[in-house]
Every structure is written in C-alpha cells, then in structure tokens.
Write a protein that holds these residues in place. Structure first.
Motif, PDB file in Angstrom:
ATOM      1  N   THR A  35       0.820  -1.210   0.034  1.00 10.22           N
ATOM      2  CA  THR A  35      -0.079   0.022   0.088  1.00 10.22           C
ATOM      3  C   THR A  35       1.062   1.268   0.125  1.00 10.22           C
ATOM      4  OG1 THR A  35      -1.884  -1.283   1.188  1.00 10.22           O
ATOM      5  CG2 THR A  35      -1.978   1.401   1.184  1.00 10.22           C
ATOM      6  N   GLY A  36       1.700   1.336   0.941  1.00  8.39           N
ATOM      7  CA  GLY A  36       2.659   2.394   0.689  1.00  8.39           C
ATOM      8  C   GLY A  36       3.594   2.540  -0.452  1.00  8.39           C
ATOM      9  N   TYR A  37       3.816   1.857  -1.174  1.00 11.30           N
ATOM     10  CA  TYR A  37       4.538   1.798  -2.192  1.00 11.30           C
ATOM     11  C   TYR A  37       3.512   2.242  -3.329  1.00 11.30           C
ATOM     12  CZ  TYR A  37       6.483  -0.059  -6.825  1.00 11.30           C
ATOM     13  OH  TYR A  37       6.744  -0.010  -8.024  1.00 11.30           O
ATOM     14  N   ARG A  38       2.383   1.805  -3.600  1.00 10.52           N
ATOM     15  CA  ARG A  38       1.621   2.054  -4.500  1.00 10.52           C
ATOM     16  C   ARG A  38       1.193   3.709  -4.260  1.00 10.52           C
ATOM     17  NH1 ARG A  38      -0.758  -1.799  -7.970  1.00 10.52           N
ATOM     18  NH2 ARG A  38      -0.304  -3.663  -7.121  1.00 10.52           N
ATOM     19  N   MET A  39       1.003   4.110  -2.953  1.00 11.20           N
ATOM     20  CA  MET A  39       0.572   5.394  -2.756  1.00 11.20           C
ATOM     21  C   MET A  39       1.912   6.394  -2.987  1.00 11.20           C
ATOM     22  SD  MET A  39      -2.386   5.357  -1.818  1.00 11.20           S
ATOM     23  CE  MET A  39      -3.078   6.770  -0.875  1.00 11.20           C
ATOM     24  N   ALA A  40       3.133   5.924  -2.569  1.00 10.48           N
ATOM     25  CA  ALA A  40       4.360   6.673  -2.951  1.00 10.48           C
ATOM     26  C   ALA A  40       4.468   6.889  -4.252  1.00 10.48           C
ATOM     27  CB  ALA A  40       5.490   6.122  -2.315  1.00 10.48           C
ATOM     28  N   ARG A  41       4.250   5.831  -5.153  1.00  8.29           N
ATOM     29  CA  ARG A  41       4.557   5.844  -6.702  1.00  8.29           C
ATOM     30  C   ARG A  41       3.787   6.802  -7.202  1.00  8.29           C
ATOM     31  NH1 ARG A  41       3.373   0.385  -9.707  1.00  8.29           N
ATOM     32  NH2 ARG A  41       1.265   0.871  -9.011  1.00  8.29           N
ATOM     33  N   GLY A  42       2.320   6.881  -6.635  1.00 10.01           N
ATOM     34  CA  GLY A  42       1.527   7.640  -7.320  1.00 10.01           C
ATOM     35  C   GLY A  42       1.183   8.858  -6.873  1.00 10.01           C
ATOM     36  N   GLY A  43       2.355   9.428  -5.873  1.00 10.15           N
ATOM     37  CA  GLY A  43       2.709  10.743  -5.436  1.00 10.15           C
ATOM     38  C   GLY A  43       1.514  11.044  -4.383  1.00 10.15           C
ATOM     39  N   MET A  44       0.845  10.249  -3.984  1.00  9.52           N
ATOM     40  CA  MET A  44      -0.533  10.645  -2.892  1.00  9.52           C
ATOM     41  C   MET A  44       0.255  10.703  -1.472  1.00  9.52           C
ATOM     42  SD  MET A  44      -2.031   8.969  -5.414  1.00  9.52           S
ATOM     43  CE  MET A  44      -2.233   7.157  -5.309  1.00  9.52           C
ATOM     44  N   TRP A  45       1.334  10.007  -1.150  1.00 10.87           N
ATOM     45  CA  TRP A  45       1.967  10.051   0.058  1.00 10.87           C
ATOM     46  C   TRP A  45       3.459  10.309  -0.560  1.00 10.87           C
ATOM     47  CZ3 TRP A  45       0.651   4.898   2.801  1.00 10.87           C
ATOM     48  CH2 TRP A  45      -0.744   4.836   3.155  1.00 10.87           C
ATOM     49  N   ALA A  46       3.993  11.009   0.775  1.00 13.60           N
ATOM     50  CA  ALA A  46       5.410  11.215   0.674  1.00 13.60           C
ATOM     51  C   ALA A  46       6.227  10.022   0.507  1.00 13.60           C
ATOM     52  CB  ALA A  46       5.852  12.193   1.933  1.00 13.60           C
ATOM     53  N   ILE A  47       7.522   9.967  -0.262  1.00 12.91           N
ATOM     54  CA  ILE A  47       8.073   8.751  -0.301  1.00 12.91           C
ATOM     55  C   ILE A  47       8.656   8.010   0.745  1.00 12.91           C
ATOM     56  CG2 ILE A  47      10.069   7.533  -1.528  1.00 12.91           C
ATOM     57  CD1 ILE A  47       9.836   9.858  -3.618  1.00 12.91           C
ATOM     58  N   TRP A  48       9.215   8.932   1.939  1.00 12.47           N
ATOM     59  CA  TRP A  48       9.630   8.285   2.821  1.00 12.47           C
ATOM     60  C   TRP A  48       8.491   7.738   4.121  1.00 12.47           C
ATOM     61  CZ3 TRP A  48       7.605  10.276   7.371  1.00 12.47           C
ATOM     62  CH2 TRP A  48       7.025  11.457   7.490  1.00 12.47           C
ATOM     63  N   PHE A  49       7.246   8.268   3.936  1.00 14.94           N
ATOM     64  CA  PHE A  49       6.344   7.586   4.690  1.00 14.94           C
ATOM     65  C   PHE A  49       5.580   6.408   3.919  1.00 14.94           C
ATOM     66  CE2 PHE A  49       1.626   7.415   5.464  1.00 14.94           C
ATOM     67  CZ  PHE A  49       1.815   7.539   6.897  1.00 14.94           C
ATOM     68  N   GLY A  50       5.563   6.499   2.611  1.00 10.77           N
ATOM     69  CA  GLY A  50       5.130   5.370   1.822  1.00 10.77           C
ATOM     70  C   GLY A  50       6.004   4.181   2.262  1.00 10.77           C
ATOM     71  N   LYS A  51       7.238   4.220   2.152  1.00  9.07           N
ATOM     72  CA  LYS A  51       8.109   3.090   2.303  1.00  9.07           C
ATOM     73  C   LYS A  51       8.278   2.827   3.507  1.00  9.07           C
ATOM     74  CE  LYS A  51       9.780   0.718  -0.196  1.00  9.07           C
ATOM     75  NZ  LYS A  51       8.942  -0.600  -0.477  1.00  9.07           N
ATOM     76  N   GLY A  52       8.243   3.617   4.626  1.00  6.41           N
ATOM     77  CA  GLY A  52       8.528   3.519   5.996  1.00  6.41           C
ATOM     78  C   GLY A  52       7.540   3.228   6.771  1.00  6.41           C
TER      79      GLY A  52
END
Length: 635
Positions: free
Chosen positions: A423-440
C-alpha cells in the motif's frame, strides 16, 4: 574480550539448520507465486530448456531479498519454540542467563544477513532484475499471435502493421482486422480488411499464417515500367476466405538491454543517486523552459532579464480591457470568427498543457521510482533484524515448535507487512504519499511490535492469555464477571459453620446500613466524582470479609451451600466512586466532554449495579444461614 560460549554455538547451530531449510521453502513459495503471474508468457512459446533455466535462475536471484526476512522470522520462531517446548529455555533461564543473552549469537547472525541482503540488492540484484526483464520481453515477442493488443496498431511483424478491433482470449480469434503491408515503397503498399481471422505460427517457427474471412484486398500495382507514369494502377479483391503467409523468425533472441536503462530496479545505489541528480537537472531545465514559454505566450513578453521581465509582467497584468464592449461592436460574421478563433486557441492551449503535464508527470514518476528503490534497499535489509526480534520473542512466549503454529504466525506477520508495504509503495509511486512515509510505514508499524514482544518475552510477561484480555474488556465495559465455586474432591479442613453464619449475619447488617446511608440509586454528585472524591473503604472491607467467608465455605460438601455460593456477585469496590485513581486524570476526563460523559454514566451504572449486588448478598446470606441452621439442627 569477546568469547564464544557453548550456548551461543548450540543456539546458532539450531538456528542455522532451520534457516537453510526455511530459506529454500520461502524461496520456492515466492518463486511459484511469481511464476503464476507470468505463466501465460511461458506456456506454448517453444522456449528451450536453456532459456527456461536462465529465467528461473534470475528469478530466484531477484527474490532472494524477499525470502531472507521471511526465513529469519520462521526459523527464529521455530528455534525458540523448540527450546521452550523441550524446557531447554527454562533451564537456560534457571542457570541465570537472560533471554537477551540467549539472543546474542542470533542477533549477530541476523545483522550479518541484513548486510548481505543490502549488498545483494545493491550489487547482484540489479543485474538479475535486468536480465529477467530482458528474458520476459524476449519471450513475449517470440509469439506475436499471443501479444497482439486490441484497438492499436501492432508492428511486431516485419513490414506489416496489424490493427485488431476485438480479440477472443479463449479461441484466439481476431475481429475487425486491418492490415497494412509495406514492401519497398509507400506506392507498393497493400491494405487488407477482414471481418475476422486467426494468426498462427508455422511448425518451423519461420512464418506466420494469417487466415482471413469476409474481407477485401486493396493493392497498388506500380512496377518499374510504370515508374515515370503519374497514374498508379491498383487491384481490388473481395474474398470470403483467404490465407496470407507472413515472414517472421520465431527463434528466440535476447532483447537489447538498453531498453531497461531507465528502470530503477536495474541500478545500484550509486547509479540511482547519479541518475536522480541528472533527472532533476534535466526536468528542471524543461520546467524553466515551459515557464519562459508561458510568460511569452500569455503576456507577450520579450526575452528580458529577471528584473525587467518581472516589471513587464506586472505592467501586462495591470492592464484592463472591456472585452464585452469590443465584442459588441463587431459584425455577426466577425463575432463568429472571434469565437471560433478563441475556441481554437483555448483547445490548442489545453492540448499543449496536457502534453506538458503528461511529460512532467512521467518525469516525476521516474524520479519517485528511483527514490523508492533507493529506500527499499535499506528497508528490506532492516526487515531482517525486525523480523528476528518478532520471531524469536514470539517463539519464547508461545513455546511451540515444529511447522504448525510458527508457520501460521509467520504467514500472518508477513501478510501484515506485505499489505502495509505494498500500500505504501503504490501510494508513494502515485505521489499521494511522501516517499519516506510510504516506504517507511511498514517498518514504523512492525518495529514497535518487535520491541513490545522482546520486552514481554524478556520479562516473562503473559501476552497471549485470552482470559486476561477478556476480563480487562469486561471490566472496561462494565460487564459482570461470574463466580465459579466447585466442590473439592479432597477437603483438609471442614468449614466453621457457626462462625461463618455469625459473620454472614454481621455482613448483612453492614450491607443494609451501607445501602441506607449511600442511597446508590441517586445520580452521583459531579463535583465529588471529578474534583473532590473520597475512597470508599467500607465496601472494600465488606467485600474482603465476604470473600473470606466464601473461601471457608467452599470446603463444604453440601451441594446447596455450593449452589448458593455461586450466587454471590463479584463486587466492584472502586468503579462506583470515581473514574480513575489519579485526580488529574479525573479532571482531564471532565474537561474532555465525551470522555467525561462516558465515565460519569459508567460510574452511575456501577452504583446501580452495586445496589443490586448488595440486595443479592443479603438474600444469599439469609439462604446460607438458614441452610447452616438446618444442618446444625439435624446434627
């Protein structure tokens, strides 16, 4: 000086053997799951065993970083589950060795595996991912009859462009076919239209046979003799069925690896950092160019320096025009022309902005993918350590070895990690979440869980005692706990019936006085509840006295008394006085209105329940006293 003890060697051997076995099991499961996604690209393509072996080899290498954390989780859980089940862990603790000391050797091994995982992802993994992507693309291009898309032209066949309106995935039949065949020049092109058809490769994989039904064939007949003529003859053919032979070499050939040069998964950490800087510079220059073009286009500004351009921009924006008055003076023809011109410019500007937005959006996506892959190399390696501090303490707490409960718990933990990470990967890849938040997010959730389990295991705390949690929830919600008094098979001391009867009679008098004095059915005073409460020691003393009598009478053999003892309620001695023990918590709960209302009505509920409990205590005391009197009179 660091010394390796026999216990460290013993636990490391137990863990090592299990780790090797569970690693290959996890690797096999992940490979089967990955293979299921690409099974259509492998079956029916005539791929040699050598190519298939290369595909499985690179696929296995690419899945190693995912298999390592899961193998550590499962093997550490089984290791300490076996030690606990065979009482070896109890012997270790009895010898004065703490659980963290028992973890010592495996912590070193887990850190070493984490470092190997990071090295693997940074050095070996990128090449394996690139090779596997090359093989997949080459396999897909090997049999074009399976890869023809719907609604767009397919140019995978030499000298031929093929358009298919609809495709039946079960039968392989194509509908709404349009074929452009090119030879030496544009004048020699042939256009073939057909309602339906099928495309199959020949046995030697050198040609493709196109079977067509209900169509027409248009072809120019230009030849060398007619090269100087302006008129180009052509032929038109209508057919009900026709077969066309198309040249195509179906032998397997590796696709050029330069196609995947922009894939972040095929790069190490130094190359990712270098490419991120290059991409930032490239797309920043594109953005500045777009900004300059926009200023010149919409404000008619010439190329000036920064100070002059800002001044000219402010001047242009300060001008005001009355467009309605200008438009009203035009003739109807010019008004229509002005509207059409404005609409054309607006559509052109919109198309231009959509194109620029698509270009910049793709650029942002590429940069995000590089940053995600850079962070992923660290989080996947760190997951090896986190999973150890989840698996080993859980094994010490559960104390069940084998492949039963450990496998269930490992799968459950890995599913939670997979959901959070994906979920974090998809949201970070789409720009909805910050990258550090999505992968962390997965690491941030599982790290406290690892700390909690390690703390509980080190303190020998009960974690999976469901009765403890059930009783806590029942107390929180004000639900009643039932009393369970059973007859004893062996009784050492008989109850002192006369003394117990006298004590019960005294308890009944105290209960009656208490109920008359406190008037429990009334609503509690808000000031006394939240700001100026006093402890109720009377009910604590009455409850303690009653429990002593119940404990003594539980030694009886009389079934009537045992039945009456189970009617005694479990008295809550504090919940009817105030919400919390500490005064500041009561004040805070009063300030936070929803919590204060819940606590107030909860306490009132306990007061009403206490009133019913006191009546039940008096009735039960009377019944037991009467029964003791009957037993004494009989004697």
């Amino acid at each position: 000086m660091l010394r390796i003890k026999k216990l460290d060697t013993f636990i490391a051997k137990q863990f090592g053997l299990l780790f090797v076995g569970t690693f290959f099991i996890c690797q096999f499961v992940l490979m089967m799951q990955f293979l299921w996604r690409y099974i259509d690209d492998l079956i029916g393509k005539g791929i040699s065993m050598e190519v298939m072996a290369q595909f499985f080899w690179y696929m296995g290498l690419s899945l190693v970083p995912q298999a390592l954390p899961l193998a550590i989780l499962l093997s550490s859980l089984i290791t300490f589950g076996n030690l606990g089940e065979s009482s070896e862990l109890t012997a270790i603790k009895a010898a004065g060795i703490s659980l963290m000391q028992a973890f010592r050797s495996l912590i070193v091994i887990s850190v070493f595996i984490a470092l190997c995982s990071f090295y693997f992802q940074n050095v070996i993994g990128p090449n394996a991912n690139q090779k596997m992507a090359q093989l997949l693309l080459s396999m897909r291009q090997k049999s074009p009859e399976l890869e023809i898309p719907e609604g767009i032209f397919y140019d995978g066949i030499p000298n031929t462009n093929l358009y298919v309106q609809k495709k039946d995935m079960k039968t392989g039949k194509l509908y709404g076919i349009m074929i452009y065949r090119m030879t030496d020049s544009y004048e020699d092109a042939a256009i073939i239209l057909a309602d339906s058809g099928m495309l199959q490769s020949t046995e030697e994989k050198k040609h493709l046979v196109m079977s067509l039904w209900s169509g027409e064939w248009f072809e120019n007949m230009r030849s060398q003799e007619l090269a100087g003529s302006a008129a180009v003859p052509y032929r038109r053919e209508t057919f009900s069925s026709k077969k066309i032979i198309l040249d195509f070499d179906g032998d397997f050939s590796m696709t050029d690896g330069s196609v995947f040069s922009g894939d972040a998964r095929a790069k190490g950490l130094p190359q990712i950092r270098h490419d991120i800087d290059s991409l930032d510079n490239t797309y920043d220059s594109i953005g500045r160019s777009y900004y300059a073009d926009g200023k010149r286009m919409y404000y008619n500004l010439p190329k000036l320096d920064k100070k002059d351009s800002l001044k000219a921009l402010k001047t242009a924006m300060a001008k005001t025009y009355n467009f309605d008055s200008v438009y009203a003076k035009l003739t109807p023809e010019k008004k229509q022309m002005a509207v059409n011109t404005a609409l054309s410019k607006a559509q052109s500007a919109r198309s231009d902005l959509e194109f620029k937005s698509m270009l910049t959006g793709d650029a942002d996506r590429v940069i995000r993918m590089h940053k995600i892959e850079a962070i992923n190399k660290f989080t996947t390696a760190l997951l090896c350590i986190i999973f150890f501090f989840i698996g080993a303490p859980l094994g010490a707490i559960i104390r069940k070895g084998g492949l039963g409960i450990p496998v269930i718990i490992s799968v459950f933990v890995f599913i939670i990690y997979y959901i959070l990470d994906n979920t974090g990967y998809r949201m970070a890849r789409g720009g909805m979440w910050a990258i550090w938040f999505g992968k962390g997010i997965a690491t941030a959730v599982l790290a406290p869980v690892a700390v909690f389990f390690t703390y509980k295991a080190n303190k020998d705390s009960v974690v999976f005692n469901m009765d403890l949690y059930r009783n806590f929830v029942m107390k929180l919600l004000g639900l009643r706990l039932k009393r369970h008094v059973y007859g004893k098979e062996v009784i050492i001391n008989d109850p002192d019936y006369p003394t117990d009867a006298a004590r019960l009679a005294a308890i009944s008098e105290e209960v009656a006085d208490y109920a008359h004095e406190h008037k429990l059915k009334r609503a509690p005073n808000i000031i006394k509840v939240f700001f100026n409460y006093h402890p109720d020691h009377s009910i604590e003393r009455i409850s303690a006295e009653m429990e002593e009598v119940i404990d003594d009478l539980s030694n009886t053999k009389d079934k009537v008394i045992l039945t009456e003892l189970n009617k005694y309620p479990v008295v809550s001695v504090k919940a009817h006085t105030r919400p919390f023990e500490r005064r500041w918590m009561n004040i805070v709960s009063f300030i936070i209105l929803p919590i204060g209302l819940f606590c107030y009505f909860r306490m009132w509920h306990f007061r009403l329940r206490l009133d019913r409990d006191l009546k039940m205590i008096m009735n039960t005391n009377k019944a037991i006293i009467d029964r003791i009197g009957q037993m004494t009179a009989r004697v």
